[in-house]
Design a protein around this motif. Structure first.
Motif, short mmCIF file in Angstrom:
data_model
loop_
_atom_site.label_atom_id
_atom_site.label_comp_id
_atom_site.label_asym_id
_atom_site.label_seq_id
_atom_site.Cartn_x
_atom_site.Cartn_y
_atom_site.Cartn_z
N ILE A 86 0.87 -1.18 0.00
CA ILE A 86 0.00 0.00 0.00
C ILE A 86 0.91 1.23 0.00
O ILE A 86 1.58 1.52 0.99
N VAL A 87 0.92 1.94 -1.12
CA VAL A 87 1.76 3.14 -1.24
C VAL A 87 1.11 4.28 -0.47
O VAL A 87 1.78 5.02 0.23
N GLY A 88 -0.22 4.44 -0.62
CA GLY A 88 -0.91 5.48 0.13
C GLY A 88 -2.19 5.94 -0.52
O GLY A 88 -2.56 5.49 -1.60
N VAL A 89 -2.86 6.86 0.16
CA VAL A 89 -4.10 7.49 -0.32
C VAL A 89 -3.76 8.95 -0.59
O VAL A 89 -3.13 9.61 0.24
N PHE A 90 -4.21 9.44 -1.75
CA PHE A 90 -3.83 10.78 -2.20
C PHE A 90 -5.07 11.60 -2.54
O PHE A 90 -6.08 11.06 -2.98
N PRO A 91 -4.99 12.92 -2.34
CA PRO A 91 -6.17 13.79 -2.49
C PRO A 91 -6.50 14.17 -3.94
O PRO A 91 -7.55 14.75 -4.19
N ASP A 92 -5.61 13.84 -4.87
CA ASP A 92 -5.87 14.19 -6.27
C ASP A 92 -5.10 13.22 -7.16
O ASP A 92 -4.18 12.53 -6.73
N TYR A 93 -5.51 13.16 -8.42
CA TYR A 93 -4.90 12.22 -9.35
C TYR A 93 -3.44 12.53 -9.61
O TYR A 93 -2.61 11.62 -9.72
N ALA A 94 -3.09 13.79 -9.69
CA ALA A 94 -1.71 14.17 -9.99
C ALA A 94 -0.74 13.63 -8.94
O ALA A 94 0.31 13.07 -9.28
N SER A 95 -1.06 13.77 -7.68
CA SER A 95 -0.17 13.26 -6.63
C SER A 95 -0.19 11.73 -6.59
O SER A 95 0.85 11.10 -6.33
N ALA A 96 -1.33 11.12 -6.87
CA ALA A 96 -1.41 9.66 -6.93
C ALA A 96 -0.56 9.13 -8.09
O ALA A 96 0.16 8.14 -7.95
N GLU A 97 -0.63 9.79 -9.23
CA GLU A 97 0.15 9.36 -10.39
C GLU A 97 1.66 9.49 -10.11
O GLU A 97 2.44 8.61 -10.48
#
Length: 75
Positions: A28-39
């Motif tokens: 589990i890398v993490g949960v991110f608030p937007d697609y850009a940071s998740a990508e």
């Protein structure tokens, strides 16, 4: 509602699928608030395992799972 994104990965049986072979060892890398940071996190995790064809990382749009009625409005 925040557009949450989950990034995770693990060993897959076939690199063309998302059939993970050992769910107990999912990274589990993490949960991110937007697609850009998740990508960005997805790219970093995938790059670490680029030489291992059986490792795969994915981005899951949690907000779509939490509020499926939004899909009808987006589509």
């Amino acid at each position: 509602m925040s557009k949450l994104h989950l990034v995770f990965g693990g060993r897959v049986s076939d690199p063309r699928t998302v059939e993970f072979t050992d769910l107990s060892s999912i990274d589990i890398v993490g949960v991110f608030p937007d697609y850009a940071s998740a990508e960005k996190a997805w790219r970093a995790a995938a790059q670490r395992t680029v030489d291992d064809a059986e490792m795969k990382y994915v981005v899951v749009h949690l907000h779509r799972l939490l509020e499926p009625e939004l899909l009808k409005r987006e589509g």
